[in-house]
Design an enzyme around this catalytic site. Sequence first.
Site, PDB file in Angstrom:
ATOM      1  CE1 TYR A 147      -3.614   2.648   0.846  1.00 61.09           C
ATOM      2  CE2 TYR A 147      -2.028   3.375   2.486  1.00 61.09           C
ATOM      3  CZ  TYR A 147      -3.312   3.850   1.858  1.00 61.09           C
ATOM      4  OH  TYR A 147      -3.642   4.787   1.797  1.00 61.09           O
ATOM      5  CB  ALA A 148       3.782   2.249   2.284  1.00 60.97           C
TER       6      ALA A 148
END
Length: 235
Positions: A147-148
């Site tokens: 996600y990051a």
Amino acid sequence: MQKTILITGVGKRIGLYLAKAFLVRGHRVIGTYRSHYPSIDALTELGAELYPCDFTDQTQLEALIQTLAQNYQQLDAVIHNASLWLSDDDTAGIDQVIAQMMKVHVYAPYQLNLALAQLLQNPETMTDIIHITDYVAQKGSKKHIAYAASKAALENMTLSFAAKLAPQVKVNAIAPALICFNEHDDAAYREKAKAKSLLAREGGEVEVLEAIDYLMRSQYVTGRSLALDGGRHLK
């Protein structure tokens, strides 16, 4: 003056809040959604022009782009709010986790920006593309690496599209940390989350709206990421 604003991911939370706020102001709102919630019907009743699209499906994305190109002659702003949040140990498997989040946070905005750039060309005024990224794009995340990384890629695309589309189109990002809790979040979790920032509170969706207002009014800001994190970087 009425503006035509495209917002992705208007079914809930920030996207829903933004769509309602711009509709109340009398703007023309075009929205996309992945899942049909009751909020979609409510937005339609308010006058929003909504299109279903699962950004993890390339065929659906291409159909959306074709529909937008055919139905609209001009856009004043594109706000990339659609987001997918999966942990690295999701049962879908690590290959699907990274692939799906890259599709939603990178591939879809990339293709939409390129395809809709011509609609944002207005000789009378500057227009805007705004990427909603995340605080973790700069910090990283041990539990949500994919996600990051995908949000960091979206933040980096802000730089490239700002250079590519200047001077007519401004391209900026907004990187929020804690904006609003979910209804099911318990008291202990809320206190722990709020304690991560200096201001020790949730920002509220209005903070995102006001940041967007600032960027859209500005005549001199492009290629920047505006942090909405309550001073979390100093904890």
